[in-house]
Design a protein around this motif. Sequence first.
Motif, PDB file in Angstrom:
ATOM      1  N   VAL A 177     -17.895  -2.063  -2.276  1.00  0.00           N
ATOM      2  CA  VAL A 177     -18.512  -0.771  -2.589  1.00  0.00           C
ATOM      3  C   VAL A 177     -19.048  -0.124  -1.313  1.00  0.00           C
ATOM      4  O   VAL A 177     -18.876   1.071  -1.085  1.00  0.00           O
ATOM      5  CB  VAL A 177     -19.634  -0.942  -3.638  1.00  0.00           C
ATOM      6  N   GLU A 178     -19.683  -0.908  -0.471  1.00  0.00           N
ATOM      7  CA  GLU A 178     -20.265  -0.398   0.767  1.00  0.00           C
ATOM      8  C   GLU A 178     -19.208   0.020   1.777  1.00  0.00           C
ATOM      9  O   GLU A 178     -19.416   0.959   2.539  1.00  0.00           O
ATOM     10  CB  GLU A 178     -21.186  -1.439   1.393  1.00  0.00           C
ATOM     11  N   SER A 179     -18.078  -0.675   1.818  1.00  0.00           N
ATOM     12  CA  SER A 179     -17.080  -0.412   2.854  1.00  0.00           C
ATOM     13  C   SER A 179     -16.066   0.658   2.479  1.00  0.00           C
ATOM     14  O   SER A 179     -15.289   1.075   3.329  1.00  0.00           O
ATOM     15  CB  SER A 179     -16.338  -1.708   3.187  1.00  0.00           C
ATOM     16  N   CYS A 180     -16.059   1.119   1.243  1.00  0.00           N
ATOM     17  CA  CYS A 180     -15.061   2.100   0.796  1.00  0.00           C
ATOM     18  C   CYS A 180     -15.248   3.429   1.538  1.00  0.00           C
ATOM     19  O   CYS A 180     -16.308   4.052   1.439  1.00  0.00           O
ATOM     20  CB  CYS A 180     -15.174   2.331  -0.704  1.00  0.00           C
ATOM     21  N   PRO A 181     -14.235   3.891   2.284  1.00  0.00           N
ATOM     22  CA  PRO A 181     -14.396   5.123   3.058  1.00  0.00           C
ATOM     23  C   PRO A 181     -14.462   6.383   2.189  1.00  0.00           C
ATOM     24  O   PRO A 181     -15.011   7.394   2.610  1.00  0.00           O
ATOM     25  CB  PRO A 181     -13.156   5.148   3.964  1.00  0.00           C
ATOM     26  N   THR A 182     -13.930   6.339   0.979  1.00  0.00           N
ATOM     27  CA  THR A 182     -13.950   7.516   0.098  1.00  0.00           C
ATOM     28  C   THR A 182     -15.013   7.416  -0.992  1.00  0.00           C
ATOM     29  O   THR A 182     -15.077   8.281  -1.860  1.00  0.00           O
ATOM     30  CB  THR A 182     -12.576   7.712  -0.563  1.00  0.00           C
ATOM     31  N   GLN A 183     -15.818   6.371  -0.964  1.00  0.00           N
ATOM     32  CA  GLN A 183     -16.863   6.144  -1.969  1.00  0.00           C
ATOM     33  C   GLN A 183     -16.278   6.163  -3.386  1.00  0.00           C
ATOM     34  O   GLN A 183     -16.859   6.723  -4.306  1.00  0.00           O
ATOM     35  CB  GLN A 183     -17.985   7.187  -1.835  1.00  0.00           C
ATOM     36  N   ALA A 184     -15.124   5.525  -3.555  1.00  0.00           N
ATOM     37  CA  ALA A 184     -14.414   5.534  -4.833  1.00  0.00           C
ATOM     38  C   ALA A 184     -14.864   4.410  -5.761  1.00  0.00           C
ATOM     39  O   ALA A 184     -14.472   4.391  -6.923  1.00  0.00           O
ATOM     40  CB  ALA A 184     -12.911   5.426  -4.605  1.00  0.00           C
ATOM     41  N   LEU A 185     -15.671   3.483  -5.282  1.00  0.00           N
ATOM     42  CA  LEU A 185     -16.121   2.347  -6.092  1.00  0.00           C
ATOM     43  C   LEU A 185     -17.598   2.470  -6.422  1.00  0.00           C
ATOM     44  O   LEU A 185     -18.374   3.040  -5.659  1.00  0.00           O
ATOM     45  CB  LEU A 185     -15.882   1.031  -5.352  1.00  0.00           C
ATOM     46  N   LYS A 186     -17.974   1.893  -7.560  1.00  0.00           N
ATOM     47  CA  LYS A 186     -19.384   1.849  -7.946  1.00  0.00           C
ATOM     48  C   LYS A 186     -19.623   0.596  -8.774  1.00  0.00           C
ATOM     49  O   LYS A 186     -18.685  -0.060  -9.230  1.00  0.00           O
ATOM     50  CB  LYS A 186     -19.767   3.087  -8.751  1.00  0.00           C
ATOM     51  N   PHE A 187     -20.891   0.261  -8.955  1.00  0.00           N
ATOM     52  CA  PHE A 187     -21.261  -0.853  -9.822  1.00  0.00           C
ATOM     53  C   PHE A 187     -21.399  -0.335 -11.245  1.00  0.00           C
ATOM     54  O   PHE A 187     -21.946   0.733 -11.482  1.00  0.00           O
ATOM     55  CB  PHE A 187     -22.594  -1.476  -9.387  1.00  0.00           C
ATOM     56  N   SER A 188     -20.946  -1.113 -12.187  1.00  0.00           N
ATOM     57  CA  SER A 188     -21.027  -0.748 -13.593  1.00  0.00           C
ATOM     58  C   SER A 188     -22.360  -1.204 -14.171  1.00  0.00           C
ATOM     59  O   SER A 188     -23.019  -2.092 -13.633  1.00  0.00           O
ATOM     60  CB  SER A 188     -19.890  -1.420 -14.361  1.00  0.00           C
ATOM     61  N   THR A 189     -22.762  -0.597 -15.282  1.00  0.00           N
ATOM     62  CA  THR A 189     -23.956  -1.052 -15.997  1.00  0.00           C
ATOM     63  C   THR A 189     -23.581  -1.864 -17.231  1.00  0.00           C
ATOM     64  O   THR A 189     -24.444  -2.239 -18.004  1.00  0.00           O
ATOM     65  CB  THR A 189     -24.824   0.145 -16.426  1.00  0.00           C
ATOM     66  N   GLU A 190     -22.310  -2.155 -17.392  1.00  0.00           N
ATOM     67  CA  GLU A 190     -21.841  -2.955 -18.524  1.00  0.00           C
ATOM     68  C   GLU A 190     -22.174  -4.423 -18.279  1.00  0.00           C
ATOM     69  O   GLU A 190     -21.999  -4.934 -17.170  1.00  0.00           O
ATOM     70  CB  GLU A 190     -20.333  -2.787 -18.675  1.00  0.00           C
ATOM     71  N   TYR A 191     -22.661  -5.111 -19.304  1.00  0.00           N
ATOM     72  CA  TYR A 191     -23.006  -6.519 -19.133  1.00  0.00           C
ATOM     73  C   TYR A 191     -22.358  -7.423 -20.165  1.00  0.00           C
ATOM     74  O   TYR A 191     -22.524  -8.623 -20.112  1.00  0.00           O
ATOM     75  CB  TYR A 191     -24.523  -6.715 -19.146  1.00  0.00           C
ATOM     76  N   GLU A 192     -21.588  -6.900 -21.082  1.00  0.00           N
ATOM     77  CA  GLU A 192     -20.909  -7.724 -22.090  1.00  0.00           C
ATOM     78  C   GLU A 192     -19.466  -7.921 -21.652  1.00  0.00           C
ATOM     79  O   GLU A 192     -18.586  -7.141 -21.989  1.00  0.00           O
ATOM     80  CB  GLU A 192     -20.966  -7.043 -23.442  1.00  0.00           C
ATOM     81  N   LEU A 193     -19.204  -8.974 -20.912  1.00  0.00           N
ATOM     82  CA  LEU A 193     -17.886  -9.193 -20.330  1.00  0.00           C
ATOM     83  C   LEU A 193     -17.232 -10.479 -20.816  1.00  0.00           C
ATOM     84  O   LEU A 193     -16.351 -10.997 -20.156  1.00  0.00           O
ATOM     85  CB  LEU A 193     -17.991  -9.223 -18.801  1.00  0.00           C
ATOM     86  N   ALA A 194     -17.642 -10.993 -21.940  1.00  0.00           N
ATOM     87  CA  ALA A 194     -17.073 -12.239 -22.431  1.00  0.00           C
ATOM     88  C   ALA A 194     -15.630 -12.028 -22.865  1.00  0.00           C
ATOM     89  O   ALA A 194     -15.251 -10.965 -23.335  1.00  0.00           O
ATOM     90  CB  ALA A 194     -17.893 -12.763 -23.604  1.00  0.00           C
ATOM     91  N   GLY A 195     -14.817 -13.053 -22.696  1.00  0.00           N
ATOM     92  CA  GLY A 195     -13.417 -12.997 -23.089  1.00  0.00           C
ATOM     93  C   GLY A 195     -12.968 -14.326 -23.668  1.00  0.00           C
ATOM     94  O   GLY A 195     -13.684 -15.328 -23.604  1.00  0.00           O
ATOM     95  N   ASP A 196     -11.761 -14.321 -24.221  1.00  0.00           N
ATOM     96  CA  ASP A 196     -11.227 -15.533 -24.835  1.00  0.00           C
ATOM     97  C   ASP A 196     -10.556 -16.454 -23.829  1.00  0.00           C
ATOM     98  O   ASP A 196     -10.463 -17.657 -24.045  1.00  0.00           O
ATOM     99  CB  ASP A 196     -10.223 -15.171 -25.929  1.00  0.00           C
ATOM    100  N   SER A 197     -10.046 -15.886 -22.744  1.00  0.00           N
ATOM    101  CA  SER A 197      -9.373 -16.709 -21.746  1.00  0.00           C
ATOM    102  C   SER A 197      -9.751 -16.232 -20.352  1.00  0.00           C
ATOM    103  O   SER A 197     -10.360 -15.179 -20.172  1.00  0.00           O
ATOM    104  CB  SER A 197      -7.849 -16.632 -21.927  1.00  0.00           C
ATOM    105  N   ARG A 198      -9.331 -16.994 -19.383  1.00  0.00           N
ATOM    106  CA  ARG A 198      -9.594 -16.654 -17.985  1.00  0.00           C
ATOM    107  C   ARG A 198      -8.910 -15.352 -17.609  1.00  0.00           C
ATOM    108  O   ARG A 198      -9.408 -14.583 -16.797  1.00  0.00           O
ATOM    109  CB  ARG A 198      -9.094 -17.786 -17.100  1.00  0.00           C
ATOM    110  N   TRP A 199      -7.789 -15.068 -18.203  1.00  0.00           N
ATOM    111  CA  TRP A 199      -6.997 -13.893 -17.836  1.00  0.00           C
ATOM    112  C   TRP A 199      -7.610 -12.602 -18.367  1.00  0.00           C
ATOM    113  O   TRP A 199      -7.211 -11.513 -17.945  1.00  0.00           O
ATOM    114  CB  TRP A 199      -5.560 -14.057 -18.305  1.00  0.00           C
ATOM    115  N   ASP A 200      -8.587 -12.690 -19.254  1.00  0.00           N
ATOM    116  CA  ASP A 200      -9.304 -11.495 -19.695  1.00  0.00           C
ATOM    117  C   ASP A 200     -10.174 -10.927 -18.579  1.00  0.00           C
ATOM    118  O   ASP A 200     -10.571  -9.770 -18.634  1.00  0.00           O
ATOM    119  CB  ASP A 200     -10.183 -11.806 -20.907  1.00  0.00           C
TER     120      ASP A 200
END
Length: 146
Positions: free
Chosen positions: A109-132
């Motif tokens: 996020v800090e190194s992006c020259p176009t400021q195209a990245l940000k941190f999300s406020t989402e916290y529910e990231l559970a999945g059924d497999s590793r590939w999720d």
Amino acid sequence: MGYWKDIVLGGRSLIEGMKVTGRALFKPVVTVQYPRKHLEMSPAYRGHIELKVFPETGTHGCIACGTCQRVCPSSVIKVQGVKAHARSGKIATHYVIDYTRCSLCGLCVESCPTQALKFSTEYELAGDSRWDAVVDLVLRMEESRS
């Protein structure tokens, strides 16, 4: 003598514990009944990485320069992009990140020259497999817009 001393110390400890319980009994509840109610996240919360959507273009600003890919200490970012024509700049078509190994350090996020990245406020990231947890951010952004 030790027997009575233990009883007095135990009684004193019980009274101190009841004082703490009595004070906490009348304070407001801080526990959230999670599945029914959701937390309001602080603006300073640093969740997973996602692409920003810029209102003037209606899309992300990633130019697929690969800076985030090079600076990532965990090597979990893969960026691919194409040029629309010879004189135009690159545009990211795939931005794949593996959240199972991401340390959320924020260097991308800090190194992006176009400021195209940000941190999300989402916290529910559970999945059924590793590939999720292996996510293409460009595809995810397009799905959320439609």
